[in-house]
Design an enzyme around this catalytic site. Structure first.
Site, mmCIF file in Angstrom:
data_model
loop_
_atom_site.group_PDB
_atom_site.id
_atom_site.type_symbol
_atom_site.label_atom_id
_atom_site.label_comp_id
_atom_site.label_asym_id
_atom_site.label_seq_id
_atom_site.Cartn_x
_atom_site.Cartn_y
_atom_site.Cartn_z
ATOM 1 N N GLU A 274 -3.846 -3.815 9.526
ATOM 2 C CA GLU A 274 -4.440 -5.029 9.423
ATOM 3 C C GLU A 274 -3.544 -6.357 9.893
ATOM 4 O O GLU A 274 -2.335 -6.188 9.506
ATOM 5 C CB GLU A 274 -4.831 -5.307 7.859
ATOM 6 N N CYS B 6 -4.512 -7.686 1.406
ATOM 7 C CA CYS B 6 -3.856 -6.602 1.067
ATOM 8 C C CYS B 6 -4.590 -5.258 1.277
ATOM 9 O O CYS B 6 -4.586 -4.400 0.370
ATOM 10 C CB CYS B 6 -3.569 -6.622 -0.287
HETATM 11 N N1 SAH Z 1 5.590 -5.218 0.468
HETATM 12 C C1 SAH Z 1 5.796 -6.628 0.453
HETATM 13 C C2 SAH Z 1 4.841 -7.444 1.617
HETATM 14 C C3 SAH Z 1 3.352 -6.931 1.364
HETATM 15 S S1 SAH Z 1 2.211 -7.260 -0.145
HETATM 16 C C4 SAH Z 1 5.726 -7.283 -0.860
HETATM 17 O O1 SAH Z 1 5.493 -6.345 -1.920
HETATM 18 O O2 SAH Z 1 5.955 -8.595 -0.957
HETATM 19 C C5 SAH Z 1 2.103 -9.094 -0.056
HETATM 20 C C6 SAH Z 1 1.731 -9.520 -1.549
HETATM 21 O O3 SAH Z 1 0.284 -9.492 -1.638
HETATM 22 C C7 SAH Z 1 2.598 -8.992 -2.614
HETATM 23 O O4 SAH Z 1 3.195 -9.924 -3.247
HETATM 24 C C8 SAH Z 1 1.734 -8.265 -3.281
HETATM 25 O O5 SAH Z 1 2.132 -8.063 -4.446
HETATM 26 C C9 SAH Z 1 0.317 -8.906 -2.913
HETATM 27 N N2 SAH Z 1 -0.813 -8.131 -3.331
HETATM 28 C C10 SAH Z 1 -0.857 -6.818 -3.143
HETATM 29 N N3 SAH Z 1 -2.200 -6.470 -3.568
HETATM 30 C C11 SAH Z 1 -2.913 -7.551 -4.150
HETATM 31 C C12 SAH Z 1 -4.151 -7.859 -4.848
HETATM 32 N N4 SAH Z 1 -5.161 -7.145 -4.730
HETATM 33 N N5 SAH Z 1 -4.502 -9.040 -4.927
HETATM 34 C C13 SAH Z 1 -3.507 -10.034 -4.561
HETATM 35 N N6 SAH Z 1 -2.280 -9.842 -4.237
HETATM 36 C C14 SAH Z 1 -1.731 -8.493 -4.191
#
Ligand code: SAH
Length: 368
Positions: free
Chosen positions: A91, A356
């Protein structure tokens, strides 16, 4: 297999074109279209039609194709589901803002980190993305913004200063960038060198891989670092983020503070506010009590940080609950009272499953 022209260097592209019986200058024309993100040969209007048809049979432009494109109702967010040549899907999100056009880039197909609130990791890690596959995500967004228009005027509805070009990158899509650090660095070097995106408009987000943070520090570019913290104690963090069993909260923060001190940048802390359903079906706070906020203050006090409070985008397969605006504000007030900079992340494109890994997950499920 068709040849992906974007993956060829200049002399390889020339050779390819000459083997089709074409003059060399065609390679240069094609390169210009590729650099603007042209998704197929039909757009390359300065090529003769029979060459466009021929290329269509034997070659592809970019190393990824748009499978689905979703527009949010406010027209500010476009989400792409993209397919790589081996059939993996990723994505990428384009966000038009008042300060510019920001692209949220994926760094891996899938993710191995296993965070309990996240959709991207549900199908596991498939593979790392290449430099070209990350760069091509920018070009998809660039084409969306500008298409085949060369004229920079009258194309940006927000009237920002970026002339309708991609101006910001957040490596916050699917995957953990610091499990693919070398390619992420290669990608950002190219984004800076070829698209002129300044280091200060680039953010890399990590769940807290300490050697990777140190590597970014050694690399030395003054980008922004974001840490997905999501809990203020090791005990709680380990329950929702398995990586915390390997790198503890304090190690992660120390490495991150060292990074932001070296580059004199504000450190971004991401904190999703999570609720849980109790046995009566009522939502209770999970990582969002007053006490959690106070613990977070203790961790961050005296450091140059911005806490991004993120309303959780609900994921059906995940056993958490979204919190009310009130609960989010109460948590925020405690940070503010203690002098911690904080803001609540606007939910962009929630109506198009923009958070995400939701779109990729849904598509994989629908295929079955
Ligand atoms: N792996 C990296 C980057 C990708 S995730 C990281 O962990 O930072 C990007 C951000 O989206 C991260 O802060 C992650 O924790 C958050 N995230 C993941 N799933 C989510 C959800 N369902 N709702 C809101 N934020 C989410």
């Amino acid at each position: 297999m068709k040849t992906i022209l974007f993956n060829l260097n200049d002399s390889e592209l020339e050779q390819f074109i000459q083997e089709l019986g074409q003059p060399r200058f065609r390679a240069k024309q094609i390169r210009e279209w590729l650099n603007r993100g042209a998704p197929d040969f039909s757009h390359m209007k300065n090529l003769p039609e029979d060459l466009r048809n021929k290329l269509n049979e034997v070659a592809e432009t970019l190393p990824l194709k748009i499978v689905k494109k979703l527009e949010s109702s406010d027209n500010q967010t476009t989400k792409f589901l993209l397919e790589l040549n081996d059939g993996e899907q990723i994505e990428c999100v384009l966000m038009r803002t008042t300060y510019g056009n920001s692209v949220c880039v994926s760094s891996q197909a899938g993710c191995a980190m296993g965070c309990r609130f996240c959709a991207s990791t549900l199908l596991g890690l498939k593979r790392n993305l290449t430099v070209n596959e990350m760069f091509a995500q920018l070009l998809v967004a660039q084409w969306e913004l500008r298409g085949d228009r060369l004229d920079k005027k009258d194309i940006h509805p927000n009237g920002d200063a970026n002339n309708g070009d991609v101006s910001h990158i957040v490596v916050m899509g699917t995957g953990e960038p610091l499990q693919n650090t070398e390619n992420v660095i290669g990608f950002l070097e190219r984004a800076n060198g070829e698209l002129n995106i300044s280091w200060r408009r680039i953010t890399v987000s990590t769940c807290g891989i300490v050697p990777g943070i140190n590597e970014l520090n050694k690399w030395g570019r003054p980008i922004n670092l974001a840490i997905s913290l999501h809990a203020p104690t090791d005990e709680l963090r380990s329950q929702i983020m398995p990586i915390n069993n390997k790198y503890k909260l304090h190690e992660v923060l120390d490495a991150a503070f060292a990074f932001s001190d070296t580059h004199n940048r504000q450190l971004m802390i991401e904190y999703i506010l999570l609720g849980k359903k109790d046995e009566n079906g009522d939502t209770v706070l999970y990582n969002a009590t007053n006490e959690h906020a106070e613990k977070l203050v203790e961790l961050l006090r005296d450091h140059n940080v911005m806490v991004n409070l993120i309303p959780w985008n609900s994921v059906d397969e995940r056993d958490f609950a979204s919190l009310s605006g009130n609960a989010v504000h109460r948590f925020q007030d405690i940070l503010i009272k203690n002098g911690i900079h904080t803001r609540i992340r606007r939910e962009r494109g929630a109506d198009i499953g923009s958070a995400c890994g939701q779109l990729r997950l849904k598509n994989a499920r629908d295929k079955k």
